[in-house]
Design a protein around this motif. Structure first.
Motif, PDB file in Angstrom:
ATOM      1  N   GLU A 169       2.914   7.174   7.156  1.00  0.00           N
ATOM      2  CA  GLU A 169       2.856   8.289   6.204  1.00  0.00           C
ATOM      3  C   GLU A 169       4.156   8.305   5.420  1.00  0.00           C
ATOM      4  OE1 GLU A 169       0.128  11.338   8.863  1.00  0.00           O
ATOM      5  OE2 GLU A 169       2.235  11.007   9.416  1.00  0.00           O
ATOM      6  N   LEU A 219       3.868   6.761  -1.062  1.00  0.00           N
ATOM      7  CA  LEU A 219       2.762   5.815  -0.948  1.00  0.00           C
ATOM      8  C   LEU A 219       1.441   6.564  -0.773  1.00  0.00           C
ATOM      9  CD1 LEU A 219       4.507   3.263   1.439  1.00  0.00           C
ATOM     10  CD2 LEU A 219       4.195   3.064  -1.046  1.00  0.00           C
ATOM     11  N   ALA A 220       0.332   5.881  -0.996  1.00  0.00           N
ATOM     12  CA  ALA A 220      -0.986   6.512  -0.999  1.00  0.00           C
ATOM     13  C   ALA A 220      -1.291   7.173   0.338  1.00  0.00           C
ATOM     14  CB  ALA A 220      -2.060   5.470  -1.323  1.00  0.00           C
ATOM     15  N   PRO A 221      -1.956   8.329   0.319  1.00  0.00           N
ATOM     16  CA  PRO A 221      -2.272   9.034   1.576  1.00  0.00           C
ATOM     17  C   PRO A 221      -3.254   8.278   2.463  1.00  0.00           C
ATOM     18  CG  PRO A 221      -3.358  10.093  -0.308  1.00  0.00           C
ATOM     19  CD  PRO A 221      -2.409   9.086  -0.865  1.00  0.00           C
ATOM     20  N   GLU A 222      -4.013   7.323   1.901  1.00  0.00           N
ATOM     21  CA  GLU A 222      -4.959   6.563   2.714  1.00  0.00           C
ATOM     22  C   GLU A 222      -4.284   5.833   3.868  1.00  0.00           C
ATOM     23  OE1 GLU A 222      -6.887   6.409  -1.447  1.00  0.00           O
ATOM     24  OE2 GLU A 222      -4.890   6.616  -0.554  1.00  0.00           O
ATOM     25  N   HIS A 223      -2.996   5.502   3.722  1.00  0.00           N
ATOM     26  CA  HIS A 223      -2.296   4.771   4.779  1.00  0.00           C
ATOM     27  C   HIS A 223      -2.110   5.607   6.041  1.00  0.00           C
ATOM     28  CE1 HIS A 223      -1.649   1.541   1.991  1.00  0.00           C
ATOM     29  NE2 HIS A 223      -1.063   2.348   1.145  1.00  0.00           N
ATOM     30  N   CYS A 226       1.061  -2.686   2.199  1.00  0.00           N
ATOM     31  CA  CYS A 226       0.221  -1.502   2.052  1.00  0.00           C
ATOM     32  C   CYS A 226      -1.242  -1.915   1.944  1.00  0.00           C
ATOM     33  CB  CYS A 226       0.638  -0.704   0.814  1.00  0.00           C
ATOM     34  SG  CYS A 226       2.301  -0.009   0.924  1.00  0.00           S
ATOM     35  N   HIS A 276      -2.421  -0.984  -4.955  1.00  0.00           N
ATOM     36  CA  HIS A 276      -1.275  -0.889  -5.873  1.00  0.00           C
ATOM     37  C   HIS A 276      -0.341  -2.067  -5.592  1.00  0.00           C
ATOM     38  CE1 HIS A 276      -0.017   1.715  -8.993  1.00  0.00           C
ATOM     39  NE2 HIS A 276       1.024   2.271  -8.402  1.00  0.00           N
ATOM     40  N   ASP A 295      -2.360  -1.950 -13.159  1.00  0.00           N
ATOM     41  CA  ASP A 295      -3.441  -1.989 -12.170  1.00  0.00           C
ATOM     42  C   ASP A 295      -4.298  -3.223 -12.420  1.00  0.00           C
ATOM     43  OD1 ASP A 295      -5.102  -1.415 -14.354  1.00  0.00           O
ATOM     44  OD2 ASP A 295      -5.288   0.708 -13.854  1.00  0.00           O
ATOM     45  N   LYS A 338      -5.003  -1.088   2.060  1.00  0.00           N
ATOM     46  CA  LYS A 338      -5.885   0.051   1.879  1.00  0.00           C
ATOM     47  C   LYS A 338      -7.131  -0.392   1.141  1.00  0.00           C
ATOM     48  CE  LYS A 338      -5.140   2.996  -1.480  1.00  0.00           C
ATOM     49  NZ  LYS A 338      -6.102   2.520  -2.511  1.00  0.00           N
TER      50      LYS A 338
END
Length: 678
Positions: free
Chosen positions: A56, A60-64, A11, A18, A310, A13
Motif C-alpha cells: 500500500e 501507487l494504484a490502490p489495486e496493489h 507493480c 502504468h 499510457d 496489477k
C-alpha cells in the motif's frame, strides 16, 4: 493444469499497467501478464494465478492492496501480505524475502489444489519457489529476464552485484527448467554461471506486447506533441525505456544533440517512464540529464520528453514513427527487447544495441541496424541512414510487419504449457508401446506380467495397432490387459466401463479440432502412396507404406496446401498422417488428466518412431535396448533413460532405476479403473 507465476518486484496489477511508474515496472511485467493471459486461454490449462507482493503506497494504484483481482475466468492476480506493507524496490526485497517465503507457503497450504508448476521470475522468486518445492514437491521453472554477470560486464565491478549473481547461480542450478527468450541467453549468458543446465534450458520467444485497446475520448500524446514541437511535420526518432543507466537514454539524446543533420531530419521523442512515480536516485539522475538537454536552446522544440503516457499513447507514437521515423534501443545490454518486436509489428524500422537479444531479433527480421551503444556518432549515423533513405525505410518497415508474426503469445503458451507438463515428478502412470517394447522376449514379457500383478501403478498401452489387434497381441504374449488402450497411433482411447470397453468420446471430439480429412486425402493424392490395409485407417488417421523420404514428401505436400496434420514415420516403412491434436503424447496426456496427473508424472516406454512424441513429452522415458535408429534423434534430457535391456526386460530395467520394480506406488489400480469408467 494449474500454473502459478511468481514475481515479487514491480507493480503487477490488472491492465492498464502504468509502465515506468517505478524502476522495476517494466518489460517483465508485460511479459508475465501477456504470458498468463495466453496460457489461461490454452486448451490444456484450468487455472493461472499470478502471485506477487501486497503493498500500500499513496503514490501507487490502490489495486496493489487487494488480495486478489480476477482478470479472466481462469486468470487471477493474487497478492501475499507480510508485515512490511511498503512498496519495495528490487534491492530492498531481500530484507522481506524470508517473511514473504513463509507467507507464500501458507498461501499454498490454504489452496484447495496445489499448482502443477511455479514459474518464478527473477532469482528472488526462484528462491521462494525452491523452498515451496522442498515443502510441497511442486516443480519450478525459472526465467531470469536479466542477468547480473552481463550487467557487470558493462557496469564494471560493483560489490552490490555479487549477491545478485550468487542468487542467480543458485536459481539456475536448482530450477527444474529454465525458460529464456533468445539463443544468446541460452548458449552464452546462462552458461557463464558455470552451472550444469543440460536438458533444462529452453528457448521460447515471447509474443508482441499487447496494448490496451479501449477507446479514449482525449487526444493522444502523439497529437498533443504537435503543440510542443517547432516542426511537427518531421518524422520522429522514438525511444521507450525506463530512465535507468543501462538503458542508455542519455547517449541517444547526446547523439541527437551532436548531429545537426539528425536534428534537421527528425524530432526526438523519448518516453522515459512516468515522471510522477516514486523514482529511485538512479532514475532521478537520468531524468535530470534528459530534462536539461530537452530544455537546451539547441533542442527546445525538437526534443519531447513527455512526463506521462499510457498504452494508447505508445501505440499512437509507434504509428507516427512508422511514417518515416525510426525506433531506437541503445541499451548497454538488452536481454531480449520487447520494444523491438513491438516496433516491428507497427512497421517501424529500428536502430538497436548489438549486445544481447536485439542482435538476434534484427538478424531474424531484417528490420533495422545494429550499433555499438557507447559510440554516440554511430547511433546518429544509423538513424540518418534509415531516415534519409526512403527505399530502405520501406523495406525495413515491411520486413518488420511480416516477420513479427513469429513472435506469438499463443505459440509461447503452447510450448511453455507443454514444458510444464513434462517436468519430472513422482511417477504415477506407465504408458508403453507393445510391439518390440513389451513383446520380443518371452522371459521379459513374463517378468513384466508378474510385476504388473504386484504393482499398483496405473498402466496403459500406446500402440499403432487397432484395438482388436492390440488385445490379440497382448493375449498371444500372455501380457496383462492395461487400464486403458491408446490405439491407432494415439488417435483413439479405449476405456473400460461397466458394459465393457468403449471409446473415449471427449478425446475423439478434441481430435476433430483443426482436422479436415478430405483436405488431407486431396493433398496427398498426387503422391501415389501405397495405402496400408483399410482396417488400419480411422476417422482421425490415414496410413501408408513408404520410406523416410516419402514421409518428407507427405509433410511438404501438407505444408504447401496449408493442411494441418501430424506425420509419423516408424518401423522403417510405416507412414501415419494424424489429426493435428492427435498422437501418443496427446492421448497419454488426455488419459493422465483423468487421474489428475501431469505428463511429468508419466513414464513412457518405446522403441520406434511413433513413440517419439510421448518419449519427449513424458517426465520419465524408457528407450529399450533394441530401439530402432529412428530414436537416435532423441537428445539427452533429464528423465530420459536409454537402457541396455531389450524389449520388456528393458522396460523392467527402467522401472528398477525409478525404484518401481518392487515398490507399490501410492495410486492404486482401482483409481485408474474408476477413471476409465467415469
Amino acid at each position: 493444469m494449474f500454473i502459478l507465476h511468481l514475481a515479487l518486484g514491480g507493480c503487477l496489477k490488472s491492465p492498464p499497467v502504468h509502465y515506468g511508474i517505478t524502476a522495476d515496472t517494466g518489460g517483465h511485467i508485460a511479459y508475465i501478464l501477456d504470458a498468463a493471459f495466453a496460457q489461461a486461454a490454452n486448451i490444456d490449462t484450468d487455472q493461472v494465478s499470478v502471485v506477487t507482493r501486497l503493498f500500500e503506497d499513496d503514490g501507487l494504484a490502490p489495486e496493489h492492496g487487494l488480495i486478489s483481482e480476477r482478470l479472466s475466468p481462469r486468470l487471477t492476480i493474487d497478492r501475499i501480505a507480510t508485515r512490511d506493507r511498503r512498496y519495495l524496490e528490487k534491492e530492498a526485497l531481500a530484507d522481506d524475502l524470508s517473511a514473504f517465503t513463509e507467507a507464500f507457503c501458507a498461501h499454498l497450504e490454504r489452496l484447495p489444489r496445489l499448482p502443477d508448476v511455479i514459474h518464478a521470475h527473477f532469482s528472488d522468486a526462484a528462491a521462494v519457489a525452491a523452498e515451496a518445492r522442498r515443502r510441497f514437491a511442486v516443480p519450478f521453472v525459472y526465467t531470469p529476464h536479466a542477468l547480473g554477470i552481463d550487467k557487470r560486464k558493462h557496469q564494471g565491478d560493483c560489490p552490490a552485484l555479487d549477491g545478485r549473481i550468487a542468487a542467480e547461480r543458485s536459481a539456475i542450478a536448482g530450477a527444474d527448467a529454465i525458460i529464456v527468450s533468445t539463443r544468446d541467453e541460452a548458449e552464452r549468458q546462462v552458461h557463464a554461471y558455470a552451472a550444469p543446465v543440460t536438458g533444462r534450458i529452453h528457448c521460447i520467444p515471447p509474443g508482441v506486447p499487447s496494448r490496451d485497446a479501449t477507446p479514449v475520448s482525449r487526444p493522444s500524446l502523439s497529437e498533443r506533441l504537435d503543440a510542443t514541437l517547432a516542426d511537427p511535420t518531421k518524422p520522429i526518432v522514438l525511444a521507450i525505456a525506463r530512465p535507468v543507466a543501462k538503458k542508455n537514454l542519455g547517449a541517444l539524446a547526446r547523439a541527437y544533440a551532436a548531429s545537426s543533420a539528425l536534428r534537421e531530419a527528425a524530432n526526438l521523442v523519448i518516453l522515459a517512464g512516468q515522471h510522477d512515480g516514486p523514482g529511485s536516485p538512479e532514475e532521478r539522475t537520468v531524468l535530470a540529464e534528459l530534462m536539461a538537454l530537452a530544455e537546451s536552446p539547441a533542442l527546445r522544440g525538437r526534443f519531447a520528453l513527455p512526463p506521462e503516457h499510457d498504452g494508447h499513447d505508445v501505440s499512437a507514437l509507434y504509428d507516427r514513427a512508422a511514417n518515416g521515423g525510426v525506433f531506437v534501443n541503445a541499451a548497454l545490454h538488452e536481454p531480449f527487447g520487447l520494444t523491438l518486436i513491438e516496433a516491428a509489428a507497427a512497421g517501424v524500422p529500428v536502430v538497436a544495441t548489438r549486445h544481447g537479444g536485439p542482435s538476434e531479433i534484427v538478424a531474424a527480421l531484417g528490420h533495422g541496424l545494429l550499433v555499438e551503444p557507447t559510440d554516440e556518432s554511430e547511433i546518429a549515423e544509423a538513424c540518418l541512414a534509415i531516415l534519409t533513405t526512403p527505399e530502405r525505410h520501406a523495406r525495413m518497415s515491411e520486413a518488420g510487419r511480416s516477420g513479427a508474426a513469429r513472435y506469438d503469445w499463443r505459440r509461447y503458451a503452447a510450448e511453455s504449457v507443454a514444458l510444464y507438463a513434462r517436468l519430472p515428478r513422482a511417477p504415477g502412470l506407465l504408458a508403453s508401446d507393445i510391439d518390440h517394447t513389451l513383446t520380443g522376449c518371452a522371459v521379459g514379457a513374463h517378468g513384466f506380467a508378474e510385476w504388473r500383478r504386484a504393482s499398483g501403478l496405473p498402466f496403459v498401452v500406446a500402440t499403432g495397432r487397432s484395438f482388436a489387434m492390440a488385445r490379440a497381441i497382448l493375449s498371444q504374449w500372455s501380457l496383462p490387459e492395461p487400464d486403458a488402450f491408446i490405439t491407432d497411433v494415439g488417435t483413439r482411447i479405449m476405456l473400460r466401463g461397466p458394459r465393457g470397453w468403449h471409446e473415449c468420446p471427449d478425446f475423439s471430439a478434441r481430435l476433430d479440432q483443426g482436422w479436415n480429412r478430405k483436405a488431407v486425402v486431396a493433398a496427398l493424392k498426387p503422391l501415389r502412396l501405397r495405402p496400408q490395409p483399410r482396417d488400419t485407417a480411422g476417422p482421425h488417421k490415414l496410413s501408408f507404406f513408404g520410406t523416410a523420404e516419402d514421409a518428407m514428401r507427405v509433410r511438404a505436400a501438407l505444408a504447401e496446401q496449408g493442411v494441418a496434420a501430424k506425420t509419423v514415420f516408424s518401423h522403417g516403412r510405416l507412414i501415419d498422417v494424424l489429426a493435428p491434436m492427435g498422437g501418443k503424447a496427446a492421448a497419454v496426456a488426455a488419459y493422465a488428466r483423468r487421474l489428475n496427473l501431469p505428463l511429468g508424472a508419466c513414464i513412457a516406454a518405446g522403441d520406434s518412431g511413433n513413440d517419439i512424441d510421448m518419449l519427449e513429452a513424458c517426465g520419465h522415458a524408457i528407450v529399450v535396448g533394441n530401439a530402432s535408429d529412428e530414436l537416435a534423434e532423441l537428445g539427452p534430457r533429464e528423465g530420459l533413460m536409454r537402457v541396455s535391456g531389450r524389449h520388456a526386460r528393458g522396460v523392467m530395467e527402467g522401472l528398477e532405476r525409478l525404484g518401481l520394480a518392487d515398490a507399490r506406488p501410492a495410486i492404486p489400480v482401482r483409481s485408474a479403473i474408476q477413471a476409465s469408467a467415469a
